[in-house]
Design a protein around this motif. Structure first.
Motif, PDB file in Angstrom:
ATOM      1  N   ARG A 130      53.718  34.852 -17.132  1.00 49.63           N
ATOM      2  CA  ARG A 130      53.484  34.236 -18.428  1.00 49.63           C
ATOM      3  C   ARG A 130      54.755  33.581 -18.976  1.00 49.63           C
ATOM      4  NH1 ARG A 130      50.822  38.380 -22.343  1.00 49.63           N
ATOM      5  NH2 ARG A 130      49.256  38.384 -20.684  1.00 49.63           N
ATOM      6  N   SER A 131      55.917  34.110 -18.583  1.00 41.38           N
ATOM      7  CA  SER A 131      57.176  33.606 -19.124  1.00 41.38           C
ATOM      8  C   SER A 131      57.517  32.202 -18.630  1.00 41.38           C
ATOM      9  CB  SER A 131      58.320  34.564 -18.765  1.00 41.38           C
ATOM     10  OG  SER A 131      58.459  34.658 -17.363  1.00 41.38           O
TER      11      SER A 131
ATOM     12  N   GLN B  97      55.720  34.336 -25.150  1.00 42.21           N
ATOM     13  CA  GLN B  97      56.804  34.533 -24.195  1.00 42.21           C
ATOM     14  C   GLN B  97      57.834  35.511 -24.744  1.00 42.21           C
ATOM     15  OE1 GLN B  97      59.619  31.395 -23.863  1.00 42.21           O
ATOM     16  NE2 GLN B  97      60.172  31.864 -21.756  1.00 42.21           N
TER      17      GLN B  97
END
Length: 267
Positions: free
Chosen positions: A95-96, A50
């Motif tokens: 994805r974060s 992240q």
């Protein structure tokens, strides 16, 4: 016992009970601090991925600015070029949120663990793994659930709420909720992109009222800045209405995360 309890609640419960039983002088709070630190380090690979994206986003800010200048208000072309830039650098916005999706079931499971120790202590034996039941301190709380020490440092009752408990307002627990909220602000600030001074939403809306086309990137930055300030306030009011153990978990988790983020982002 349902599937969620078996897969998520029971492992966290037994990790906490094990630490409570083997660490000399440990109470519920100390055991919970150890569990929180362990959980944060287990999430290290996800955190690293992240924050890699955060570093990349900071690095490509000048390129994003050049795209905005080059496309001269053509939002479709600007969007396409930005997506190409994200693809080139391996940036995936979805994805974060992975770390949030991991933490949510942990948070819910921890709330369930607290309920077991506060409202359903007769179920301690039911959730304890068989191979742990013969450890003396675990055996004691299974046979005599009232012997479980639900305090932090021997005097802070983690099963109580900051407001509405036997004391009415518990200022120590209020302070714990403030720490949880404050560390949330620090975490958000650490990961904000460095893109220069941001305009306020009211300024952007005022310019739009004068006929100027609002810049989407400026609007996004203004919204992120607002959320960075609003989220800690919201978390504070949530924490004062939940058992203090959850505020302790959130505060310790944020503190460890802040050190993790600082270590990765400075590299």
């Amino acid at each position: 016992m349902n599937l969620f309890d078996t897969i998520v609640v029971q492992p966290i419960f037994n990790l906490l009970v094990l630490i409570y039983s083997v660490v000399p002088g440990a109470d519920f709070g100390i055991a919970l601090i150890f569990v929180t630190i362990i959980i944060r380090f287990l999430m290290w690979p996800l955190v690293k991925k992240q924050l890699h994206q955060v570093k990349v986003m900071r690095k490509i800010q000048p390129e994003l600015a050049r795209i905005k200048k080059k496309t001269k208000g053509n939002k479709q072309l600007e969007g396409m070029q930005m997506l190409e830039l994200y693809k080139k650098h391996g940036v995936n916005p979805f994805r974060s949120i992975g770390i949030l999706l991991v933490q949510l079931p942990i948070f819910i499971a921890l709330y369930r663990v607290i309920q077991i120790f506060t409202l359903h202590r007769d179920e301690i034996g039911k959730y304890t793994y068989d191979f742990l039941e013969n450890i003396p301190r675990i055996k004691l709380i299974i046979e005599n659930p009232d012997q479980f020490n639900e305090k932090l440092f021997g005097f802070i009752d983690l099963t109580q709420h900051a407001i509405g408990g036997p004391q009415g307002i518990n200022f120590i627990l209020i302070g714990l909720a403030l720490i949880a909220a404050g560390t949330q602000y620090i975490l958000s600030k650490q990961t904000m992109p460095h893109s220069g001074p941001n305009k306020r939403i009211r300024d952007i809306l005022a310019e739009a009222g004068e006929g100027k086309q609002p810049d989407q990137s400026e609007m996004n930055a203004a919204m992120m800045s607002k959320m960075m300030k609003f989220l800690p306030v919201m978390m504070f009011f949530i924490m004062i209405n939940l058992p203090a153990a959850l505020a302790l978990y959130y505060a310790v988790s944020n503190i460890v995360a802040a050190f993790q983020q600082h270590h990765i982002l400075k590299q």
